[in-house]
Motif scaffolding. Sequence first.
Motif, PDB file in Angstrom:
ATOM      1  N   THR A 115       9.695   2.165  34.928  1.00  0.00           N
ATOM      2  CA  THR A 115       9.927   3.499  34.393  1.00  0.00           C
ATOM      3  C   THR A 115       8.697   3.954  33.628  1.00  0.00           C
ATOM      4  O   THR A 115       8.128   3.182  32.864  1.00  0.00           O
ATOM      5  CB  THR A 115      11.142   3.497  33.444  1.00  0.00           C
ATOM      6  N   PRO A 116       8.243   5.205  33.812  1.00  0.00           N
ATOM      7  CA  PRO A 116       7.065   5.690  33.090  1.00  0.00           C
ATOM      8  C   PRO A 116       7.193   5.528  31.584  1.00  0.00           C
ATOM      9  O   PRO A 116       8.304   5.515  31.032  1.00  0.00           O
ATOM     10  CB  PRO A 116       7.006   7.170  33.492  1.00  0.00           C
ATOM     11  N   VAL A 117       6.050   5.439  30.926  1.00  0.00           N
ATOM     12  CA  VAL A 117       6.001   5.066  29.511  1.00  0.00           C
ATOM     13  C   VAL A 117       6.829   5.983  28.629  1.00  0.00           C
ATOM     14  O   VAL A 117       7.700   5.540  27.864  1.00  0.00           O
ATOM     15  CB  VAL A 117       4.529   5.050  29.038  1.00  0.00           C
ATOM     16  N   ARG A 133       6.077  15.957  35.299  1.00  0.00           N
ATOM     17  CA  ARG A 133       5.351  16.985  36.056  1.00  0.00           C
ATOM     18  C   ARG A 133       4.068  16.415  36.649  1.00  0.00           C
ATOM     19  O   ARG A 133       3.691  16.742  37.781  1.00  0.00           O
ATOM     20  CB  ARG A 133       5.040  18.182  35.150  1.00  0.00           C
ATOM     21  N   THR A 134       3.405  15.540  35.884  1.00  0.00           N
ATOM     22  CA  THR A 134       2.183  14.895  36.385  1.00  0.00           C
ATOM     23  C   THR A 134       2.497  14.013  37.590  1.00  0.00           C
ATOM     24  O   THR A 134       1.763  14.017  38.591  1.00  0.00           O
ATOM     25  CB  THR A 134       1.531  14.055  35.275  1.00  0.00           C
ATOM     26  N   LEU A 135       3.588  13.265  37.508  1.00  0.00           N
ATOM     27  CA  LEU A 135       3.985  12.417  38.632  1.00  0.00           C
ATOM     28  C   LEU A 135       4.309  13.255  39.861  1.00  0.00           C
ATOM     29  O   LEU A 135       3.971  12.884  40.991  1.00  0.00           O
ATOM     30  CB  LEU A 135       5.203  11.571  38.236  1.00  0.00           C
ATOM     31  N   ALA A 140      10.279   5.594  26.492  1.00  0.00           N
ATOM     32  CA  ALA A 140      10.317   5.807  25.040  1.00  0.00           C
ATOM     33  C   ALA A 140      11.418   6.793  24.662  1.00  0.00           C
ATOM     34  O   ALA A 140      12.164   6.562  23.700  1.00  0.00           O
ATOM     35  CB  ALA A 140       8.963   6.318  24.559  1.00  0.00           C
ATOM     36  N   PHE A 141      11.556   7.885  25.423  1.00  0.00           N
ATOM     37  CA  PHE A 141      12.568   8.878  25.080  1.00  0.00           C
ATOM     38  C   PHE A 141      13.973   8.304  25.225  1.00  0.00           C
ATOM     39  O   PHE A 141      14.824   8.477  24.331  1.00  0.00           O
ATOM     40  CB  PHE A 141      12.429  10.117  25.966  1.00  0.00           C
ATOM     41  N   ILE A 142      14.242   7.626  26.334  1.00  0.00           N
ATOM     42  CA  ILE A 142      15.577   7.064  26.550  1.00  0.00           C
ATOM     43  C   ILE A 142      15.888   6.012  25.492  1.00  0.00           C
ATOM     44  O   ILE A 142      16.996   5.947  24.944  1.00  0.00           O
ATOM     45  CB  ILE A 142      15.691   6.466  27.967  1.00  0.00           C
ATOM     46  N   PHE A 145       9.573  15.587  20.401  1.00  0.00           N
ATOM     47  CA  PHE A 145       8.193  15.300  20.772  1.00  0.00           C
ATOM     48  C   PHE A 145       8.147  14.403  22.005  1.00  0.00           C
ATOM     49  O   PHE A 145       7.403  14.672  22.963  1.00  0.00           O
ATOM     50  CB  PHE A 145       7.487  14.635  19.585  1.00  0.00           C
ATOM     51  N   PHE A 146       8.943  13.347  22.007  1.00  0.00           N
ATOM     52  CA  PHE A 146       8.948  12.433  23.149  1.00  0.00           C
ATOM     53  C   PHE A 146       9.592  13.086  24.384  1.00  0.00           C
ATOM     54  O   PHE A 146       9.225  12.750  25.512  1.00  0.00           O
ATOM     55  CB  PHE A 146       9.673  11.137  22.792  1.00  0.00           C
ATOM     56  N   PHE A 147      10.516  13.998  24.165  1.00  0.00           N
ATOM     57  CA  PHE A 147      11.097  14.725  25.299  1.00  0.00           C
ATOM     58  C   PHE A 147      10.026  15.575  25.977  1.00  0.00           C
ATOM     59  O   PHE A 147       9.934  15.605  27.219  1.00  0.00           O
ATOM     60  CB  PHE A 147      12.252  15.610  24.830  1.00  0.00           C
ATOM     61  N   ALA A 148       9.196  16.253  25.167  1.00  0.00           N
ATOM     62  CA  ALA A 148       8.116  17.063  25.731  1.00  0.00           C
ATOM     63  C   ALA A 148       7.113  16.184  26.480  1.00  0.00           C
ATOM     64  O   ALA A 148       6.641  16.556  27.565  1.00  0.00           O
ATOM     65  CB  ALA A 148       7.423  17.841  24.618  1.00  0.00           C
ATOM     66  N   LEU A 149       6.796  15.024  25.924  1.00  0.00           N
ATOM     67  CA  LEU A 149       5.881  14.109  26.603  1.00  0.00           C
ATOM     68  C   LEU A 149       6.487  13.586  27.902  1.00  0.00           C
ATOM     69  O   LEU A 149       5.782  13.420  28.907  1.00  0.00           O
ATOM     70  CB  LEU A 149       5.536  12.940  25.683  1.00  0.00           C
ATOM     71  N   MET A 150       7.806  13.326  27.898  1.00  0.00           N
ATOM     72  CA  MET A 150       8.478  12.858  29.100  1.00  0.00           C
ATOM     73  C   MET A 150       8.421  13.928  30.199  1.00  0.00           C
ATOM     74  O   MET A 150       8.146  13.620  31.367  1.00  0.00           O
ATOM     75  CB  MET A 150       9.929  12.499  28.788  1.00  0.00           C
ATOM     76  N   ARG A 151       8.667  15.179  29.835  1.00  0.00           N
ATOM     77  CA  ARG A 151       8.646  16.254  30.823  1.00  0.00           C
ATOM     78  C   ARG A 151       7.241  16.430  31.402  1.00  0.00           C
ATOM     79  O   ARG A 151       7.074  16.633  32.602  1.00  0.00           O
ATOM     80  CB  ARG A 151       9.113  17.557  30.171  1.00  0.00           C
TER      81      ARG A 151
END
Length: 306
Positions: free
Chosen positions: A185-187, A57-59, A191-193, A47-53
């Motif tokens: 680092t983005p939120v 993409r937004t950035l 969180a994912f790392i 879930f957090f990997f998908a949010l990170m991706r």
Amino acid sequence: MIRGALLIALAALLWATTGIVAKFLFTGTELQAVTLGFLRLVVALPFFFALMRREQRTLARNATPLPTFTRKALLPLVALGLFQAVYQGSYLLAVDLTGAGIATLIALCLAPVLVAILAAPLLGEKPGLVTILALAAAIAGTAMLVISDMDSAGRLRLGGILVAVLAAFVYAGFTLTSRHTSTGTPVFTTAFICFFTAALILLPVVAISGGFEGLDSLGPGQWLMVAYIGIVPTCLGYVSFFSGMKTTPATLSSIIVTLEPLFVALLAWVLLGEQLGVIGIAGALILTAAVIVASKSSAGNRPDTA
């Protein structure tokens, strides 16, 4: 701002269910606390990997430079992952050894007070008299909770209480590290790392301690509980919190988050039959007041954090 405050309150409520569901799991199965902490992270990682991706993409669409993961940038994130791993294990172990209510009250209410005090020698944020009094109140409130737990349990569950205090110190370390070593680092990348590192750290611990053997005692209902902890309080809770933080001042956010241990105490009373008693309720109120004062002080020193 009202919508943001409600989202943060929702996050606190979702987080509060973690200890309750965990207590049901520990009571009905042979699942170890460290194993549940590991499974929680594993379930949440995709879930957090998908949010990170999506975040990356937004950035990219906004022509915002993506973070470069140099050794200097990764080191604090790995440190946060270490704190996260120890916190997962210690908090859930405290819930297993004592009750969900008292473990959460001690672990989460002591942490902001410890942050306000430890920020002085570590970050140069001098605590005022009010902060010192908040620490004294937090210690008194914790002592009252311990006395109440002795009365309700009929014995001193010292091991669980000490582990809950350890969880509070670890959580305070997590907070101080994130404030001191913020890398921009983005939120959700952070969180994912952080969660990925924590899962890697817990994996050998679970394997060496024989924690995977307890998985045989889980039925379909218990697996659903594990999935719930990984998805609802972990994933949806953090998304609600970060969404609410966008429009809510840090001081107000830090106060709303203090609802979590109170939610846990209420749910533990209703669902688990855990009794705090008059002394325990008074201790919980004193501890909550102390954490509100400490959180306001902390957020006032660093308005970008809650």
